[in-house]
Design an enzyme around this catalytic site. Structure first.
Site, PDB file in Angstrom:
ATOM      1  N   GLY A   1      35.373  54.722  23.206  1.00  0.00           N
ATOM      2  CA  GLY A   1      33.938  54.485  23.236  1.00  0.00           C
ATOM      3  C   GLY A   1      33.460  53.274  23.998  1.00  0.00           C
ATOM      4  CG  ASP A   2      32.853  48.938  24.767  1.00  0.00           C
ATOM      5  OD1 ASP A   2      32.273  49.148  25.851  1.00  0.00           O
ATOM      6  OD2 ASP A   2      32.774  47.861  24.156  1.00  0.00           O
ATOM      7  CG  PHE A   3      38.649  52.821  28.502  1.00  0.00           C
ATOM      8  CD1 PHE A   3      39.481  52.260  27.552  1.00  0.00           C
ATOM      9  CD2 PHE A   3      39.219  53.366  29.641  1.00  0.00           C
ATOM     10  CE1 PHE A   3      40.862  52.221  27.734  1.00  0.00           C
ATOM     11  CE2 PHE A   3      40.596  53.334  29.838  1.00  0.00           C
ATOM     12  CZ  PHE A   3      41.416  52.764  28.881  1.00  0.00           C
ATOM     13  CG  ASN A   4      33.919  46.974  28.513  1.00  0.00           C
ATOM     14  OD1 ASN A   4      34.725  46.095  28.819  1.00  0.00           O
ATOM     15  ND2 ASN A   4      33.223  46.935  27.387  1.00  0.00           N
TER      16      ASN A   4
END
Length: 372
Positions: free
Chosen positions: A224-227
């Site tokens: 959900g937050d592969f940044n």
């Protein structure tokens, strides 16, 4: 980037422990003597890099969850168990150091005064490497990031089992990509300018063209937050021209939730665009890596442009809203906005057809040759 599990973005009381208090916490809860400690940047939790006086692994990250999310122990349990599962499966994720009582986390008071807020505390292994945000990305690492995103979601969805996993059904979680329509409640934070009109356009198109298709997408568990700040890399070559990278760490599982495979690749594409000098080319390399593990369906591919645009809208609107609540942390909270607005505007100006043509032709080329 967790912001609670309901659709209201409350003022999340971020922990404000000093370094001395954090060191005492490590000693009291985990039985380790801190020899060195420094604060790490964070969204709404508080993190410290610590070194301890002990044999073996001596570097950790002390993670102190905000008081709102700390009230959901099952969710934090699921996230931590997922990290442990992925580590056992060979992924570069952190694992918890157990408390003196043998637990993976502990609810602790944030001060000595009566009525002090309580925060969930974990001590996680420190992962080496530098954030992707600090390197000049190339086709090779973008491909690897896409491949890793697909592999991670696939193994979580097919093999991860734990009683707390049900807590990942976070229907109104503001960071879940299905919830772009909830941005209507926070768009006021943009004020009255051209950007607001752009986001309103993205939200309306998302409502009309993505939401009705969700049931046709393949469901899974998303990180959900592969940044670009949550992926660490190290270099395996000295030459700048032929530099090869490998992912050495996956950070921050606080945005995990049930979603869809196509969400993960859209999120990865959006964040890999942020620091790129040629942002519209990024998507094809990430998509190629992802599809080497999980080819998208026609319906999923057809939604990709709007999903990437929707994630830009989420990041920019929620950051603007949260910066109003935490002006002292504005620089970190609005880091995406420095280039995010420009990239979103460029995407919309170039148009879906042309952007998709670039992405899909780049991805198709990988079926004929090895990644560059």
């Amino acid at each position: 980037m967790s912001s609670g599990n309901d659709c209201q973005l409350q003022t999340l009381p971020k922990p404000t422990l000093g370094e001395r208090e954090a060191a005492e916490l490590v000693d009291r809860v985990f039985g380790l003597k801190v020899s060195w400690i420094r604060s790490l940047p964070s969204y709404d939790d508080q993190n410290f890099h610590v070194r301890v006086s002990t044999e073996g692994a001596d570097e950790y990250v002390l993670k102190i969850t905000n008081s709102e999310d700390s009230q959901e122990p099952d969710l934090i349990e699921a996230q931590t168990q997922a990290m442990m599962f992925l580590s056992a499966e060979g992924f570069p994720s952190a694992t918890p150091y157990l408390t003196k009582d043998g637990n993976i986390m502990s609810l602790e008071a944030g001060g000595t005064r009566p009525g002090s807020k309580k925060y969930m505390v974990r001590l996680l292994t420190y992962l080496p490497g530098i954030p992707v945000a600090k390197i000049t990305t190339n086709a090779q690492i973008l491909y690897e990031i896409g491949r890793l995103a697909a592999s991670m979601d696939k193994v979580l969805s097919e093999k991860f089992q734990h009683p707390s996993v049900k807590s990942l059904h976070r229907g109104q979680f503001i960071w879940n990509l299905a919830n772009v329509p909830l941005l209507d409640q926070y768009i006021y934070a943009l004020g009255q300018n051209k950007y607001r009109a752009v986001v309103e356009q993205v939200i309306e198109e998302f409502k009309g063209r993505v939401i009705p298709k969700l049931s046709s997408f393949r469901a899974c568990i998303n990180h959900g937050d592969f940044n670009d700040h949550n992926i660490l890399v190290d270099s395996s070559s000295a030459s700048l021209e032929t530099r090869q990278y490998r992912v050495s760490g996956i950070l921050d599982f606080s945005d995990m939730s049930y979603g869809y495979y196509v969400f993960e690749v859209a999120i990865a594409i959006m964040y890999m665009m942020i620091e790129s000098p040629d942002p519209l080319s990024v998507g094809g390399h990430v998509l190629a890596g992802f599809e080497s593990i999980l080819p998208l369906t026609a319906e999923e591919r057809g939604a990709l442009f709007l999903l990437v645009s929707g994630r830009f809208a989420q990041s920019l609107v929620i950051a603007a809203h949260t910066a109003l609540l935490y002006p002292e942390n504005k620089e970190y909270l609005t880091i995406t906005a420095k280039t995010g607005w420009k990239h979103l505007m460029t995407m919309l100006e170039v148009g879906q057809e042309a952007v998709e043509k670039t992405w899909f032709e780049t991805a198709r080329a990988y079926t004929c040759q090895a990644p560059a």
